[in-house]
Design a protein around this motif. Structure first.
Motif, PDB file in Angstrom:
ATOM      1  N   MET A   1       0.840  -1.175   0.000  1.00 62.15           N
ATOM      2  CA  MET A   1       0.000   0.000   0.000  1.00 62.15           C
ATOM      3  C   MET A   1       0.888   1.242   0.000  1.00 62.15           C
ATOM      4  N   GLU A   2       0.295   2.354  -0.410  1.00 59.99           N
ATOM      5  CA  GLU A   2       1.049   3.609  -0.439  1.00 59.99           C
ATOM      6  C   GLU A   2       0.193   4.746   0.110  1.00 59.99           C
ATOM      7  N   ILE A   3       0.889   5.716   0.678  1.00 63.12           N
ATOM      8  CA  ILE A   3       0.273   6.949   1.176  1.00 63.12           C
ATOM      9  C   ILE A   3       1.001   8.104   0.498  1.00 63.12           C
ATOM     10  N   GLU A   4       0.230   9.078  -0.014  1.00 66.95           N
ATOM     11  CA  GLU A   4       0.837  10.273  -0.603  1.00 66.95           C
ATOM     12  C   GLU A   4       0.350  11.494   0.144  1.00 66.95           C
ATOM     13  N   GLY A   5       1.249  12.447   0.330  1.00 69.62           N
ATOM     14  CA  GLY A   5       0.894  13.696   0.983  1.00 69.62           C
ATOM     15  C   GLY A   5       2.124  14.519   1.277  1.00 69.62           C
ATOM     16  N   LYS A   6       1.942  15.563   2.076  1.00 68.27           N
ATOM     17  CA  LYS A   6       3.052  16.439   2.463  1.00 68.27           C
ATOM     18  C   LYS A   6       3.467  16.120   3.889  1.00 68.27           C
ATOM     19  N   ILE A   7       4.773  16.161   4.103  1.00 69.16           N
ATOM     20  CA  ILE A   7       5.291  15.885   5.442  1.00 69.16           C
ATOM     21  C   ILE A   7       4.896  17.015   6.383  1.00 69.16           C
ATOM     22  N   LYS A   8       4.283  16.646   7.495  1.00 62.69           N
ATOM     23  CA  LYS A   8       3.904  17.608   8.516  1.00 62.69           C
ATOM     24  C   LYS A   8       4.916  17.615   9.658  1.00 62.69           C
ATOM     25  N   LEU A   9       5.507  16.447   9.939  1.00 63.75           N
ATOM     26  CA  LEU A   9       6.419  16.317  11.061  1.00 63.75           C
ATOM     27  C   LEU A   9       7.361  15.135  10.814  1.00 63.75           C
ATOM     28  N   VAL A  10       8.636  15.333  11.129  1.00 63.53           N
ATOM     29  CA  VAL A  10       9.610  14.244  11.114  1.00 63.53           C
ATOM     30  C   VAL A  10      10.182  14.155  12.523  1.00 63.53           C
ATOM     31  N   GLY A  11       9.940  13.025  13.173  1.00 60.88           N
ATOM     32  CA  GLY A  11      10.398  12.852  14.547  1.00 60.88           C
ATOM     33  C   GLY A  11      11.857  12.426  14.616  1.00 60.88           C
ATOM     34  N   GLU A  12      12.387  12.464  15.828  1.00 64.57           N
ATOM     35  CA  GLU A  12      13.756  12.004  16.083  1.00 64.57           C
ATOM     36  C   GLU A  12      13.751  10.488  16.239  1.00 64.57           C
ATOM     37  N   THR A  13      14.890   9.886  15.986  1.00 70.06           N
ATOM     38  CA  THR A  13      15.021   8.445  16.186  1.00 70.06           C
ATOM     39  C   THR A  13      15.010   8.135  17.680  1.00 70.06           C
ATOM     40  N   GLN A  14      14.189   7.173  18.079  1.00 73.82           N
ATOM     41  CA  GLN A  14      14.091   6.743  19.473  1.00 73.82           C
ATOM     42  C   GLN A  14      14.646   5.330  19.591  1.00 73.82           C
ATOM     43  N   THR A  15      15.351   5.060  20.688  1.00 71.08           N
ATOM     44  CA  THR A  15      15.898   3.730  20.939  1.00 71.08           C
ATOM     45  C   THR A  15      15.242   3.165  22.197  1.00 71.08           C
ATOM     46  N   PHE A  16      14.837   1.889  22.122  1.00 71.48           N
ATOM     47  CA  PHE A  16      14.124   1.246  23.224  1.00 71.48           C
ATOM     48  C   PHE A  16      14.820  -0.046  23.641  1.00 71.48           C
ATOM     49  N   GLY A  17      14.804  -0.314  24.939  1.00 68.77           N
ATOM     50  CA  GLY A  17      15.271  -1.584  25.482  1.00 68.77           C
ATOM     51  C   GLY A  17      16.755  -1.830  25.342  1.00 68.77           C
ATOM     52  N   SER A  18      17.168  -2.967  25.885  1.00 72.41           N
ATOM     53  CA  SER A  18      18.593  -3.310  25.885  1.00 72.41           C
ATOM     54  C   SER A  18      19.061  -3.855  24.535  1.00 72.41           C
ATOM     55  N   ASN A  19      18.117  -4.272  23.682  1.00 74.82           N
ATOM     56  CA  ASN A  19      18.523  -4.797  22.373  1.00 74.82           C
ATOM     57  C   ASN A  19      18.681  -3.701  21.323  1.00 74.82           C
ATOM     58  N   GLY A  20      18.391  -2.437  21.662  1.00 69.10           N
ATOM     59  CA  GLY A  20      18.621  -1.309  20.764  1.00 69.10           C
ATOM     60  C   GLY A  20      17.585  -1.146  19.663  1.00 69.10           C
ATOM     61  N   PHE A  21      16.339  -1.551  19.904  1.00 68.58           N
ATOM     62  CA  PHE A  21      15.276  -1.365  18.920  1.00 68.58           C
ATOM     63  C   PHE A  21      15.112   0.125  18.633  1.00 68.58           C
ATOM     64  N   ARG A  22      15.125   0.490  17.331  1.00 66.93           N
ATOM     65  CA  ARG A  22      15.016   1.904  16.944  1.00 66.93           C
ATOM     66  C   ARG A  22      13.715   2.140  16.183  1.00 66.93           C
ATOM     67  N   LYS A  23      13.144   3.338  16.417  1.00 67.45           N
ATOM     68  CA  LYS A  23      11.903   3.728  15.755  1.00 67.45           C
ATOM     69  C   LYS A  23      11.946   5.227  15.479  1.00 67.45           C
ATOM     70  N   ARG A  24      11.394   5.622  14.323  1.00 69.34           N
ATOM     71  CA  ARG A  24      11.293   7.039  13.963  1.00 69.34           C
ATOM     72  C   ARG A  24       9.951   7.247  13.277  1.00 69.34           C
ATOM     73  N   GLU A  25       9.244   8.313  13.662  1.00 67.99           N
ATOM     74  CA  GLU A  25       7.913   8.557  13.135  1.00 67.99           C
ATOM     75  C   GLU A  25       7.886   9.771  12.213  1.00 67.99           C
ATOM     76  N   VAL A  26       7.030   9.694  11.215  1.00 66.71           N
ATOM     77  CA  VAL A  26       6.787  10.810  10.306  1.00 66.71           C
ATOM     78  C   VAL A  26       5.273  10.957  10.186  1.00 66.71           C
ATOM     79  N   VAL A  27       4.793  12.202  10.141  1.00 67.38           N
ATOM     80  CA  VAL A  27       3.367  12.464   9.948  1.00 67.38           C
ATOM     81  C   VAL A  27       3.198  13.075   8.567  1.00 67.38           C
TER      82      VAL A  27
END
Length: 125
Positions: free
Chosen positions: A1-27
């Motif tokens: 699937m695809e989503i098209e639009g204009k970027i409203k927000l680009v978040g910072e990379t977040q790291t979770f737990g001892s295994n170093g799981f990384r996540k970054r959000e965009v709106v």
């Protein structure tokens, strides 16, 4: 699937737990009659894909819908959905070609009324 639009927000990379799981959000805000603000998360090595994108930039994001089940400490089962991005690309807005003058409207052209109707050509029909 695809989503098209204009970027409203680009978040910072977040790291979770001892295994170093990384996540970054965009709106992304869609361009439709009732615009939607859709949050897409990029995980692990895909977080770096957002480095070259800025607020206001039109994009197309390839996504996967993810769902999971979770049982809370009281034994109740809950369901969660997430939208996970795996590719993002810039979308060019339609603009006139560089160096080409704009085409004038039809009203700017005068009809050719002084054409000689008796002029013959070489065509056999």
């Amino acid at each position: 699937m695809e989503i098209e639009g204009k970027i409203k927000l680009v978040g910072e990379t977040q790291t979770f737990g001892s295994n170093g799981f990384r996540k970054r959000e965009v709106v992304v805000t869609t361009d439709e009659q009732y615009p939607q603000h859709i949050m897409v998360e990029f995980v692990q090595d895909k977080t770096e894909l957002l480095n070259n994108f800025n607020v206001g930039q039109p994009v197309k994001i390839s996504i996967n819908l993810r769902g999971r089940e979770w049982t809370n400490p009281q034994g109740e089962v809950k369901y969660f959905n997430s939208i996970q991005g795996w590719r993002i690309e810039g979308v060019q807005t339609q603009q006139p070609a560089q160096g080409m003058p704009p085409v004038p409207p039809v009203e700017a052209f005068a009809p050719a009324d002084n054409v000689n109707q008796e002029e013959h050509d070489d065509l056999p029909f």
